[in-house]
Scaffold this motif. Structure first.
Motif, mmCIF file in Angstrom:
data_model
loop_
_atom_site.group_PDB
_atom_site.id
_atom_site.type_symbol
_atom_site.label_atom_id
_atom_site.label_comp_id
_atom_site.label_asym_id
_atom_site.label_seq_id
_atom_site.Cartn_x
_atom_site.Cartn_y
_atom_site.Cartn_z
ATOM 1 N N ASN A 181 65.421 78.908 7.576
ATOM 2 C CA ASN A 181 66.580 79.497 6.912
ATOM 3 C C ASN A 181 67.432 80.217 7.958
ATOM 4 O O ASN A 181 66.916 80.819 8.889
ATOM 5 N N GLU B 130 58.253 87.812 8.946
ATOM 6 C CA GLU B 130 57.212 87.056 8.244
ATOM 7 C C GLU B 130 57.468 86.977 6.734
ATOM 8 O O GLU B 130 57.457 85.870 6.172
ATOM 9 N N PRO B 131 57.724 88.096 6.040
ATOM 10 C CA PRO B 131 58.021 87.967 4.607
ATOM 11 C C PRO B 131 59.299 87.179 4.336
ATOM 12 O O PRO B 131 59.388 86.460 3.328
ATOM 13 N N VAL C 69 66.560 83.836 8.625
ATOM 14 C CA VAL C 69 65.296 83.998 9.353
ATOM 15 C C VAL C 69 65.495 83.661 10.828
ATOM 16 O O VAL C 69 65.031 84.385 11.726
ATOM 17 N N GLY D 133 61.953 80.282 3.804
ATOM 18 C CA GLY D 133 61.711 79.113 4.648
ATOM 19 C C GLY D 133 61.900 79.486 6.093
ATOM 20 O O GLY D 133 62.813 80.253 6.435
ATOM 21 N N PRO D 134 61.065 78.969 6.993
ATOM 22 C CA PRO D 134 61.105 79.379 8.398
ATOM 23 C C PRO D 134 62.369 78.971 9.132
ATOM 24 O O PRO D 134 62.663 79.525 10.188
ATOM 25 N N THR E 209 56.972 73.485 12.443
ATOM 26 C CA THR E 209 56.781 74.476 11.396
ATOM 27 C C THR E 209 57.166 73.858 10.060
ATOM 28 O O THR E 209 58.271 73.332 9.902
ATOM 29 N N LEU F 80 59.854 74.857 3.775
ATOM 30 C CA LEU F 80 59.728 74.870 2.324
ATOM 31 C C LEU F 80 60.796 73.968 1.726
ATOM 32 O O LEU F 80 61.979 74.090 2.051
ATOM 33 N N PRO G 8 63.763 76.441 -0.727
ATOM 34 C CA PRO G 8 63.732 77.873 -0.477
ATOM 35 C C PRO G 8 64.327 78.643 -1.654
ATOM 36 O O PRO G 8 65.343 78.255 -2.220
ATOM 37 N N ALA H 8 60.423 84.655 6.139
ATOM 38 C CA ALA H 8 60.108 83.237 6.336
ATOM 39 C C ALA H 8 59.338 82.683 5.145
ATOM 40 O O ALA H 8 59.550 81.532 4.741
ATOM 41 N N ARG H 9 58.432 83.474 4.572
ATOM 42 C CA ARG H 9 57.683 83.006 3.402
ATOM 43 C C ARG H 9 58.604 82.813 2.204
ATOM 44 O O ARG H 9 58.458 81.859 1.435
ATOM 45 N N ALA H 10 59.559 83.707 2.046
ATOM 46 C CA ALA H 10 60.418 83.652 0.868
ATOM 47 C C ALA H 10 61.545 82.639 1.009
ATOM 48 O O ALA H 10 61.922 81.979 0.029
#
Length: 528
Positions: free
Chosen positions: A378, A368-369, A381, A375-376, A323, A326, A329, A371-373
């Motif tokens: 984090n 999902e939001p 998350v 980082g997957p 995955t 980011l 983050p 992870a986008r904000a």
């Protein structure tokens, strides 16, 4: 039986069956205006231990919800359960099936036509394929739990009841007595080991052998003798009892009756495919030259004039791709932080009510939001995903929980190191999911790897190590590796007793397992 309606709505009209587990009545639901079957379970009294009633009620709700996921016409649905105020009677309200018990098809003087026996087994395999996909394991498959409806459709009864009545919480069966019926009990059930989908396949082998031969697989005069035979004696090949049984069908039955779970077919789809050559084709007329057709009972081959097959196997998942992380983050926005907190709190409340699928959905909406904000990988998350995997595990959705725990273990190994508590815990949970799904060898290997790590960083008597040793010992017992199981369980018992005392729940379970080992079911018989 009470003259008044049960729970104010279910009227009892006619007794249909009187058996060892309970009486079954034809009933009527006055609220929904429909006929129902009502089963009064025997030995369901909790009056001597009323503090267990609440736990029992929760167990029933949990098992009923899991069982309700089996979407197949061969599984009668459970509508309701009523534990009366005296805590002495449990009534299960179920779909009413108009059919004939498979026990009436067994006749020593006139074994079933081969096509009829194959059609029953194929339909049972189809039902089990849907159940094992959930996964739900029947645990007590036998002719009296199988009905043939008037149109020839086979119905498998009492899914979930064996799990509801298991001994470790409710004590509804005699202490130390395994769940199951001795004539159809797999070796791992006799030993008290881990139950897997292959346990149901063994019972199906017993049923198919009985349908084809007209006699029970083993016929020792007492329970101990039957248990010894299932663990240690080879079954008599069918062709010695009935020469016209095709060699391939005899081979399937012997495979189903493998002593170790992994000697049996890989799954119910394999069983179905091996039965296909013995099933009628669409448009075929009933066979008349392979044995006398019973009279007064439905023809189970009728369904195959318009055949249906079990659900397809799951496609093997694509290899996990790393995955992307980011690089920078962003800080947690205030609203997202509040959304995460609210999702966690709501999921906790839903879990307290055993509403597991809703808790999974609530967590999924924020993962999902987040992870986008962030980082997957984090930590927040990963914590959400770990909570979701735990909810799936508690809810019995092992198939979805396993890959999530695997992925989390890899992520925590990258972030905190392969020996970190988070990585160890996720790998152990993934292994437990594998065990529940019947992947016993893989589960043992993974649990052993985790235990080696725990021993290197902590005490062999730590809470984490004790739980792992317990899991490993019971899985070894299920595989029939009793000498290895003893080596694990005997020192574990001493450790548990030293820390928690002999009345501890785990200590009692280990003592019972060791007592079963001492019975010597796996030891060679006289003259062996």
């Amino acid at each position: 039986m009470p003259p008044e309606p049960i729970s104010g709505r279910y009227e009892l009209l006619e007794e249909l069956d009187h058996g060892g587990m309970g009486d079954v009545w034809r009933g009527y639901d006055t609220v929904l205006d429909r006929p129902v079957a009502v089963k009064l379970l025997r030995q369901a009294s909790l009056a001597a231990a009323p503090h267990l009633a609440e736990e029992f009620a929760k167990r029933f709700k949990r098992e009923a919800r899991i069982t309700a996921r089996i979407q197949h016409p061969g599984v009668p649905q459970v509508y309701d359960a009523v534990l009366d105020a005296s805590l002495e009677r449990l009534f299960l309200v179920m779909e009413l099936v108009d059919g004939v018990s498979l026990a009436r098809y067994v006749n020593p003087a006139c074994p079933l036509p081969i096509g009829w026996a194959a059609a029953v087994a194929a339909q049972v395999a189809t039902v089990l394929s849907h159940a094992h996909q959930v996964p739900v394991i029947h645990r007590d498959l036998k002719p009296s739990n199988i009905l043939v409806a008037r149109d020839g459709t086979v119905k498998v009864l009492d899914f979930g009841i064996a799990a509801i009545l298991r001994t470790d919480v409710t004590k509804l069966t005699a202490t130390g007595t395994p769940i199951g019926t001795y004539q159809y009990m797999a070796p791992e059930q006799v030993r008290g080991g881990t139950i897997t989908p292959q346990t149901d396949l063994y019972a199906l082998g017993c049923v198919l052998h009985e349908l084809l031969s007209g006699r029970l697989l083993f016929t020792a005069g007492d329970e101990f003798g039957l248990m010894y035979q299932h663990v240690s004696e080879d079954p008599l090949p069918l062709r010695q009892l009935r020469p016209e049984v095709p060699q391939a069908l005899e081979g399937l039955v012997l495979c189903l009756l493998g002593k170790a779970p992994e000697e049996r077919p890989a799954d119910t789809q394999e069983v179905y495919e091996r039965l296909l050559p013995f099933l009628p084709l669409p448009g075929d007329e009933p066979a008349v030259n392979e044995g006398q057709r019973p009279s007064g009972v439905p023809d189970p081959t009728a369904l195959y004039r318009k055949p249906y097959a079990p659900r397809a196997r799951e496609q093997a998942p694509a290899a996990d791709r790393p995955t992307p992380v980011l690089p920078q983050p962003v800080p947690v926005p205030a609203q997202l932080r509040e959304d995460i907190r609210a999702a966690r709190d709501q999921a906790d409340l839903l879990m307290m009510e055993d509403r597991f699928s809703q808790a999974v959905d609530v967590l999924g909406e924020v993962i999902e939001p987040a992870a986008r904000a962030l980082g997957p990988e984090n930590r927040a998350v990963l914590g959400l995903r770990r909570q979701r995997a735990a909810v799936r595990l508690l809810g019995g959705d092992y198939r979805a929980a396993r890959p999530e725990f695997d992925t989390l273990a890899d992520a925590y190994a990258r972030i905190a190191g392969p020996t970190s508590e988070q990585a160890r815990a996720c790998r152990a949970q993934a292994a437990r999911c594998r065990a529940e799904l019947g992947m016993v060898t893989d589960a043992l290997a993974q649990l052993t790897e985790v235990l080696d790590i725990v021993r290197a960083v902590d005490s062999d008597a730590s809470e984490e190590a004790v739980e792992l040793r317990h899991n490993i010992g019971m899985l070894l017992l299920a595989q029939g590796r009793t000498a290895e199981a003893r080596e694990v369980l005997e020192p574990l018992y001493q450790d548990v007793v030293l820390v928690s005392g002999p009345e501890d729940e785990m200590a009692v379970e280990i003592a019972e397992a060791l007592a079963v080992i001492e019975l010597g079911f796996d030891d060679p018989g006289p003259g062996a």
